[in-house]
Motif scaffolding. Structure first.
Motif, PDB file in Angstrom:
ATOM      1  N   THR A   1      -5.989   3.872   3.092  1.00 25.33           N
ATOM      2  CA  THR A   1      -5.159   3.949   1.889  1.00 25.33           C
ATOM      3  C   THR A   1      -5.768   4.848   0.816  1.00 25.33           C
ATOM      4  O   THR A   1      -5.070   5.285  -0.103  1.00 25.33           O
ATOM      5  CB  THR A   1      -4.946   2.549   1.291  1.00 25.33           C
ATOM      6  OG1 THR A   1      -6.219   1.906   1.180  1.00 25.33           O
ATOM      7  CG2 THR A   1      -4.044   1.714   2.181  1.00 25.33           C
TER       8      THR A   1
ATOM      9  N   ARG B   1       3.956   7.346   0.309  1.00 25.01           N
ATOM     10  CA  ARG B   1       2.902   7.952   1.124  1.00 25.01           C
ATOM     11  C   ARG B   1       3.322   8.050   2.576  1.00 25.01           C
ATOM     12  O   ARG B   1       2.952   8.989   3.277  1.00 25.01           O
ATOM     13  CB  ARG B   1       1.619   7.107   1.038  1.00 25.01           C
ATOM     14  CG  ARG B   1       1.019   7.054  -0.344  1.00 25.01           C
ATOM     15  CD  ARG B   1      -0.248   6.200  -0.303  1.00 25.01           C
ATOM     16  NE  ARG B   1      -1.173   6.776   0.649  1.00 25.01           N
ATOM     17  CZ  ARG B   1      -1.862   6.085   1.545  1.00 25.01           C
ATOM     18  NH1 ARG B   1      -1.734   4.776   1.620  1.00 25.01           N
ATOM     19  NH2 ARG B   1      -2.678   6.697   2.379  1.00 25.01           N
ATOM     20  N   ARG B   2       4.077   7.070   3.065  1.00 25.26           N
ATOM     21  CA  ARG B   2       4.518   7.069   4.462  1.00 25.26           C
ATOM     22  C   ARG B   2       5.842   7.816   4.643  1.00 25.26           C
ATOM     23  O   ARG B   2       6.543   7.620   5.631  1.00 25.26           O
ATOM     24  CB  ARG B   2       4.647   5.629   4.960  1.00 25.26           C
ATOM     25  CG  ARG B   2       3.294   4.922   5.127  1.00 25.26           C
ATOM     26  CD  ARG B   2       3.450   3.432   5.412  1.00 25.26           C
ATOM     27  NE  ARG B   2       4.342   3.174   6.524  1.00 25.26           N
ATOM     28  CZ  ARG B   2       4.887   1.981   6.813  1.00 25.26           C
ATOM     29  NH1 ARG B   2       4.603   0.934   6.042  1.00 25.26           N
ATOM     30  NH2 ARG B   2       5.682   1.829   7.837  1.00 25.26           N
TER      31      ARG B   2
ATOM     32  N   ASP C   1       0.824  -1.214   0.000  1.00 24.15           N
ATOM     33  CA  ASP C   1       0.000   0.000   0.000  1.00 24.15           C
ATOM     34  C   ASP C   1       0.859   1.265   0.000  1.00 24.15           C
ATOM     35  O   ASP C   1       0.336   2.362  -0.171  1.00 24.15           O
ATOM     36  CB  ASP C   1      -0.902   0.041   1.249  1.00 24.15           C
ATOM     37  CG  ASP C   1      -1.996  -1.012   1.211  1.00 24.15           C
ATOM     38  OD1 ASP C   1      -2.481  -1.325   0.109  1.00 24.15           O
ATOM     39  OD2 ASP C   1      -2.343  -1.526   2.289  1.00 24.15           O
TER      40      ASP C   1
ATOM     41  N   SER D   1      -4.438  -2.216  -7.422  1.00 22.76           N
ATOM     42  CA  SER D   1      -4.486  -1.110  -8.391  1.00 22.76           C
ATOM     43  C   SER D   1      -4.762   0.219  -7.684  1.00 22.76           C
ATOM     44  O   SER D   1      -4.374   1.279  -8.180  1.00 22.76           O
ATOM     45  CB  SER D   1      -5.538  -1.367  -9.465  1.00 22.76           C
ATOM     46  OG  SER D   1      -6.828  -1.323  -8.896  1.00 22.76           O
ATOM     47  N   THR D   2      -5.404   0.159  -6.501  1.00 21.72           N
ATOM     48  CA  THR D   2      -5.687   1.399  -5.772  1.00 21.72           C
ATOM     49  C   THR D   2      -4.420   2.083  -5.272  1.00 21.72           C
ATOM     50  O   THR D   2      -4.452   3.274  -4.939  1.00 21.72           O
ATOM     51  CB  THR D   2      -6.596   1.113  -4.558  1.00 21.72           C
ATOM     52  OG1 THR D   2      -6.029   0.028  -3.810  1.00 21.72           O
ATOM     53  CG2 THR D   2      -7.994   0.738  -5.008  1.00 21.72           C
ATOM     54  N   THR D   3      -3.311   1.363  -5.228  1.00 24.40           N
ATOM     55  CA  THR D   3      -2.046   1.987  -4.801  1.00 24.40           C
ATOM     56  C   THR D   3      -1.524   2.956  -5.857  1.00 24.40           C
ATOM     57  O   THR D   3      -0.804   3.906  -5.538  1.00 24.40           O
ATOM     58  CB  THR D   3      -0.993   0.890  -4.513  1.00 24.40           C
ATOM     59  OG1 THR D   3      -1.447   0.081  -3.418  1.00 24.40           O
ATOM     60  CG2 THR D   3       0.353   1.487  -4.125  1.00 24.40           C
ATOM     61  N   VAL D   4      -1.886   2.723  -7.117  1.00 24.14           N
ATOM     62  CA  VAL D   4      -1.358   3.546  -8.222  1.00 24.14           C
ATOM     63  C   VAL D   4      -2.231   4.794  -8.379  1.00 24.14           C
ATOM     64  O   VAL D   4      -3.243   4.776  -9.091  1.00 24.14           O
ATOM     65  CB  VAL D   4      -1.310   2.752  -9.533  1.00 24.14           C
ATOM     66  CG1 VAL D   4      -0.650   3.586 -10.628  1.00 24.14           C
ATOM     67  CG2 VAL D   4      -0.561   1.436  -9.342  1.00 24.14           C
ATOM     68  N   THR D   5      -1.882   5.857  -7.664  1.00 23.86           N
ATOM     69  CA  THR D   5      -2.712   7.061  -7.703  1.00 23.86           C
ATOM     70  C   THR D   5      -2.105   8.150  -8.575  1.00 23.86           C
ATOM     71  O   THR D   5      -2.817   8.943  -9.166  1.00 23.86           O
ATOM     72  CB  THR D   5      -2.897   7.637  -6.288  1.00 23.86           C
ATOM     73  OG1 THR D   5      -1.602   7.852  -5.711  1.00 23.86           O
ATOM     74  CG2 THR D   5      -3.663   6.661  -5.409  1.00 23.86           C
TER      75      THR D   5
ATOM     76  N   ASP E   1     -12.950   3.482  -2.780  1.00 20.00           N
ATOM     77  CA  ASP E   1     -11.569   3.606  -3.259  1.00 20.00           C
ATOM     78  C   ASP E   1     -11.389   4.832  -4.152  1.00 20.00           C
ATOM     79  O   ASP E   1     -10.260   5.183  -4.502  1.00 20.00           O
ATOM     80  CB  ASP E   1     -11.158   2.370  -4.073  1.00 20.00           C
ATOM     81  CG  ASP E   1     -11.017   1.130  -3.200  1.00 20.00           C
ATOM     82  OD1 ASP E   1     -10.606   1.262  -2.036  1.00 20.00           O
ATOM     83  OD2 ASP E   1     -11.329   0.030  -3.706  1.00 20.00           O
TER      84      ASP E   1
ATOM     85  N   GLU F   1       4.498  10.949  10.489  1.00 18.09           N
ATOM     86  CA  GLU F   1       5.855  10.833   9.941  1.00 18.09           C
ATOM     87  C   GLU F   1       6.409  12.215   9.588  1.00 18.09           C
ATOM     88  O   GLU F   1       7.598  12.485   9.776  1.00 18.09           O
ATOM     89  CB  GLU F   1       5.870   9.952   8.686  1.00 18.09           C
ATOM     90  CG  GLU F   1       5.537   8.494   8.922  1.00 18.09           C
ATOM     91  CD  GLU F   1       4.057   8.176   8.738  1.00 18.09           C
ATOM     92  OE1 GLU F   1       3.226   9.122   8.783  1.00 18.09           O
ATOM     93  OE2 GLU F   1       3.727   6.995   8.555  1.00 18.09           O
TER      94      GLU F   1
ATOM     95  N   ARG G   1      -9.876   9.899  -8.490  1.00 12.15           N
ATOM     96  CA  ARG G   1      -8.909   9.103  -9.243  1.00 12.15           C
ATOM     97  C   ARG G   1      -9.492   8.607 -10.551  1.00 12.15           C
ATOM     98  O   ARG G   1      -8.777   8.474 -11.547  1.00 12.15           O
ATOM     99  CB  ARG G   1      -8.468   7.892  -8.414  1.00 12.15           C
ATOM    100  CG  ARG G   1      -7.739   8.256  -7.131  1.00 12.15           C
ATOM    101  CD  ARG G   1      -7.359   6.993  -6.388  1.00 12.15           C
ATOM    102  NE  ARG G   1      -6.551   6.167  -7.243  1.00 12.15           N
ATOM    103  CZ  ARG G   1      -6.688   4.860  -7.392  1.00 12.15           C
ATOM    104  NH1 ARG G   1      -7.624   4.204  -6.728  1.00 12.15           N
ATOM    105  NH2 ARG G   1      -5.916   4.188  -8.208  1.00 12.15           N
TER     106      ARG G   1
END
Lengths: 190, 190
Positions: free
Chosen positions: B116, A59-60, A33, A115-119, B33, B85, B59
């Motif tokens: 996420t 993201r982190r 993620d 696929s939701t990780t690819v923003t 999402d 962070e 998105r």
């Protein structure tokens, strides 16, 4: 296509014929993620212009990739990757069209990345000019045939790269991008 | 806090004391999402400067919110929301610190939105100047006490709003933001 890079390994992208851009997206191998983030990259680097020595953050707020060579120097991280919806809305396409989002997401899916990780993406060689009023203008890439850039993995990552099929971002065409992945000597400049 | 807005409903944000910014994040109610995207918003609007009549896109390139009133006119969508962070890396904080990411993600979690989905935010009243070389400089918000802006829902959405606790973005402090949600007459300007 997508690859797994161990920390320290290199990935080189070359514009084979010139005036071609493409998209790159990296994800931390230990947290699928935790993908590349433009907002974190802009914040941590204090700039929207990325070139040699810039870090791409997740993201982190973890460094994923470092740009260690850059013969082109003009890239974009403002635009989301082109997508089927983008081709429908901006080009009037009604049939399925090759697009960067599906190329990135599908190749990363083979490593289990949702696929939701690819923003967003790092749009290498994409030439975007920002006017004083904030308006965006996409110009042809400045990259010439054979020019490229090299990234070093800051940790174990999964990285996807695609050439871009949107005519507006590529001087009217769609041409190949070459990718070299691995370990080699003498190419790190920082 | 987060709210569910039906299409057409309004959400108004007011800077109660002045010089305070905050973050807003919207998600389509029919796809948790499909959250707000800076890259799609910049692409579809052709600008990074958002004000009255601007649309915030998801998105999947769907309009989520429209800005219908804006008494301040200076906002940011480049920066990711401040996070634990970020406070650790940029302010040297070692204890848990209130932050926009957790506030947005936790309030949306009560509607079932995965954390996420919250990758970026619309940073209302945040004053970011971009230098000619792309360098970013955060200045105090220009918002005066009582000034605000109003969004209209373009479809059914979940929207979270938080005041920002990062001193660097808020003239050294952290002050309240008022939010009004619902239907009212006479305030739509477009």
């Amino acid at each position: 296509m997508a690859w797994r890079l161990s920390a320290g390994q290199l990935l080189r992208i070359v514009d084979v014929e010139g005036s071609q851009s493409g998209d790159l997206f990296a994800v931390a191998a230990d947290d699928l993620d935790d993908g590349q983030s433009n907002g974190r990259t802009f914040d941590m680097g204090g700039t929207i212009r990325l070139s040699t020595r810039s870090l791409l953050y997740s993201r982190r707020s973890r460094p994923l990739l470092r740009i260690v060579e850059d013969e082109v120097g003009v890239h974009d991280m403002l635009y989301a990757p082109c997508s089927q919806e983008m081709f429908e809305l901006e080009y009037g396409v009604t049939e399925p069209h090759p697009n960067c989002f599906d190329n990135l997401a599908n190749s990363l899916a083979s490593f289990g990345v949702p696929s939701t990780t690819v923003t967003i993406a790092f749009n290498f060689f994409m030439n975007v000019v920002i006017g004083p009023d904030g308006r965006l203008e996409i110009r042809p890439p400045t990259s010439r045939a054979g020019q490229g850039m090299t990234f070093a993995a800051e940790r174990d990552v999964l990285v996807a790269v695609t050439s871009c099929a949107a005519p507006g971002a590529n001087a009217g065409g769609a041409r190949p991008i070459r990718v070299d992945v691995g370990d080699w000597q003498g190419s790190r400049t920082s």
